[in-house]
Design a protein around this motif. Structure first.
Motif, short mmCIF file in Angstrom:
data_model
loop_
_atom_site.label_atom_id
_atom_site.label_comp_id
_atom_site.label_asym_id
_atom_site.label_seq_id
_atom_site.Cartn_x
_atom_site.Cartn_y
_atom_site.Cartn_z
N SER A 85 0.80 -1.22 0.00
CA SER A 85 0.00 0.00 0.00
C SER A 85 0.83 1.27 0.00
O SER A 85 0.26 2.37 -0.03
CB SER A 85 -0.95 0.01 1.21
OG SER A 85 -1.90 -1.03 1.10
N VAL A 86 2.15 1.18 0.04
CA VAL A 86 2.98 2.38 -0.04
C VAL A 86 3.48 2.54 -1.47
O VAL A 86 3.55 1.58 -2.24
CB VAL A 86 4.16 2.32 0.95
CG1 VAL A 86 3.66 2.14 2.38
CG2 VAL A 86 5.15 1.22 0.58
N ALA A 104 -5.45 6.99 2.79
CA ALA A 104 -5.39 8.40 3.18
C ALA A 104 -4.59 8.58 4.46
O ALA A 104 -3.84 9.56 4.61
CB ALA A 104 -6.80 8.96 3.34
N GLU A 105 -4.73 7.64 5.39
CA GLU A 105 -3.94 7.70 6.62
C GLU A 105 -2.45 7.57 6.31
O GLU A 105 -1.61 8.27 6.91
CB GLU A 105 -4.36 6.59 7.58
CG GLU A 105 -5.74 6.74 8.18
CD GLU A 105 -5.78 7.74 9.33
OE1 GLU A 105 -5.00 8.71 9.33
OE2 GLU A 105 -6.62 7.54 10.23
N LEU A 106 -2.10 6.69 5.38
CA LEU A 106 -0.70 6.57 4.97
C LEU A 106 -0.20 7.89 4.38
O LEU A 106 0.92 8.32 4.67
CB LEU A 106 -0.54 5.44 3.96
CG LEU A 106 -0.67 4.02 4.49
CD1 LEU A 106 -0.75 3.03 3.33
CD2 LEU A 106 0.51 3.66 5.39
N ALA A 107 -1.03 8.51 3.56
CA ALA A 107 -0.62 9.77 2.94
C ALA A 107 -0.43 10.86 3.98
O ALA A 107 0.53 11.65 3.90
CB ALA A 107 -1.68 10.20 1.91
N VAL A 116 6.34 -5.71 4.89
CA VAL A 116 6.28 -4.30 5.29
C VAL A 116 7.28 -3.47 4.50
O VAL A 116 8.26 -4.00 3.97
CB VAL A 116 6.58 -4.15 6.80
CG1 VAL A 116 5.50 -4.82 7.64
CG2 VAL A 116 7.96 -4.71 7.15
N PRO A 117 7.05 -2.16 4.41
CA PRO A 117 8.05 -1.29 3.79
C PRO A 117 9.28 -1.17 4.67
O PRO A 117 9.18 -1.20 5.91
CB PRO A 117 7.32 0.05 3.66
CG PRO A 117 6.26 0.01 4.71
CD PRO A 117 5.85 -1.42 4.83
#
Length: 494
Positions: free
Chosen positions: A30-31, A267-270, A323-324
């Motif tokens: 998702s990143v 949106a939370e990641l952004a 994970v990233p």
């Protein structure tokens, strides 16, 4: 772990500080440039590890592995024993003993002194508090209406210092920016701390940013960038977000509702990524950026409807453990994309190696391998485990009375071995599944019955990896403060 080309190593090792930032609940898939442009910029300038894996699918055991270099079976901090014991050497202790200033800012209730994570830190702040206090007013924040908020205020106001508690309540109810769960405030504090430093000691800074965690409540302007065109902010934020209740069939979510939740999650990641950019700016303004090894990772991932689950419990799918992981600075400058299999428990060995710190106790207790580009040892497989359900089945029964059979089946330990091509998962109840990832990247087709010989080989290797690890005691669960219980319940853990 050092090779013979020491001159090349030293020429690329010009950093003196370390900053470790955890995007809580960030999954690798998702990143990217759309959701996390600041992180993507760091990756372009530094080194990104495309195949990085947590040792566990949730916060407590994963952070413990990052801090100790050990698997959950070894460090013992998991659902059956919610405390990092004092005999575990930690990354912060290694830096402190090497003469570093050590500061942490945690926005996740698990990563506090209450659960043993403060050792080695000069200061470990609770990011959700405006004024640091042992009393947590989170129950007021989480009240569903005025009545609940007033009741929580009456119950908690006089725990500790009433004036401090009142200030924390006032901040959270009136002055806290909408959509922020502590990230902006944490970066503000770090910026002030950097500006106020008056010594020349190097520093180790740890920061957990929890925004991508349930509940997903990003600021409106971020949500509207990622929601479907036919969806409104009001529709999306009205969706019930209670992972344990969903798992236990207390309510249902449609595919449309999950699509909206995924939009809120992105949106939370952004939003968190923008705070990451501000943190970089603070380091630059303090004149520390060029001398800092800057590391960003997720501690675990998330299931937002995948495999019929919501949240991050009961499974070891790649959605939860891939994970990233990005390094910027020093020996990782211009390192590009690296595809080898790595684990978050490699962080202690990598950070100490990159800064030239010798801490045999920390290195010898764990299984980490340095990711320094001058180190050529590579993994052919990674391992992860889910040591105990969190919350336990007993707690689910106490809350919901009836627990579905499919959830009751997850009352077990799970362990996995994953290579580039394959993945095998086994439970202590005999459950097993096997996937060939090239044709099944989402782990939807179990081939365990189709290739019993290969399954046996992977089972034997998994057993060989973990047979030597002693099980952590199941009786060491910490008696939590009431405010901590409320906050963890709000995050979906209890």
């Amino acid at each position: 772990m050092r090779d013979s080309n020491e001159g090349d190593r030293e020429s690329h090792t010009s950093v003196r500080n370390v900053v470790l930032v955890v995007f809580d609940t960030a999954r690798a898939k998702s990143v990217g440039p759309e959701t996390t442009p600041a992180l993507s910029s760091l990756a372009a300038e530094g080194t990104t590890f495309e195949n990085a894996f947590a040792t566990a699918p949730w916060t407590l055991p994963s952070h413990a592995s990052m801090f100790t270099g050990r698997y959950p079976s070894e460090h013992g901090a998991h659902g059956g024993h919610t405390y990092l014991e004092e005999d575990q050497r930690t990354l912060a202790e290694a830096f402190a003993d090497a003469g570093y200033d050590t500061v942490g800012v945690s926005n996740n209730t698990w990563i506090t002194e209450e659960f043993g994570f403060d050792r080695g830190f000069d200061e470990l702040r609770k990011g959700w508090q405006y004024i640091q206090s042992d009393a947590d007013m989170g129950a007021v924040v989480r009240g569903e209406d005025v009545r609940e908020k007033l009741q929580a205020t009456r119950d908690r106001l006089f725990e500790g210092n009433p004036l401090v508690n009142a200030a924390n309540i006032l901040y959270s109810e009136v002055f806290q920016p909408a959509g922020d769960d502590g990230a902006a405030r944490s970066v503000d504090w770090i910026g002030d701390w950097l500006g106020d430093r008056d010594d020349d000691d190097p520093f180790f800074l740890f920061c957990n940013l929890i925004e991508p965690h349930v509940e997903y409540d990003p600021p409106r302007e971020y949500a509207e960038q990622f929601l479907p065109e036919d969806a409104s902010y009001e529709e999306a934020t009205a969706i019930r977000q209670d992972p344990r209740a969903y798992d236990c069939e207390d309510y249902e979510l449609t595919e449309r509702e999950f699509s909206l939740l995924r939009g809120l999650y992105r949106a939370e990641l952004a939003y968190t990524d923008d705070q990451l950019a501000r943190l970089r700016e603070a380091l630059e303004a303090a004149g520390e950026w060029e001398e800092t090894l800057f590391v960003v990772c997720g501690d675990h991932g998330e299931q937002v409807g995948e495999h019929g689950f919501f949240g991050h419990q009961y499974n070891l799918y790649d959605h939860l453990i891939n994970v990233p992981l990005v390094f910027h600075g020093g020996p990782f400058t211009g390192g590009g994309h690296r595809r080898e299999l790595v684990q978050l428990l490699d962080l202690p060995a990598t950070l100490l190696d990159s800064l030239g710190i010798d801490d045999p106790e920390l290195l010898e207790q764990g299984h980490g391998r340095s990711l320094h580009p001058a180190t050529h040892e590579r993994r052919d497989a990674i391992f992860a485990e889910y040591a105990a359900p969190q919350p336990s089945i007993d707690r689910l029964e106490a809350r919901f009375d009836e627990v579905p059979d499919r959830v009751r089946a997850f009352d077990r330990r799970l362990r996995t071995i994953r290579t580039h091509e394959e993945k095998y998962v086994r439970g202590d109840d005999g459950f097993e599944r096997y996937h060939v990832l090239e044709g099944d990247p989402n782990e939807e087709t179990d081939l365990a019955d189709d290739d019993p010989d290969r399954v046996r080989e992977l089972r034997e290797r998994l057993e060989e990896q973990f047979d030597s690890l002693e099980d952590a005691g199941a009786s060491g669960e910490v008696e939590m403060q009431a405010g901590t219980k409320d906050r963890l319940a709000d995050l979906g853990y209890l």
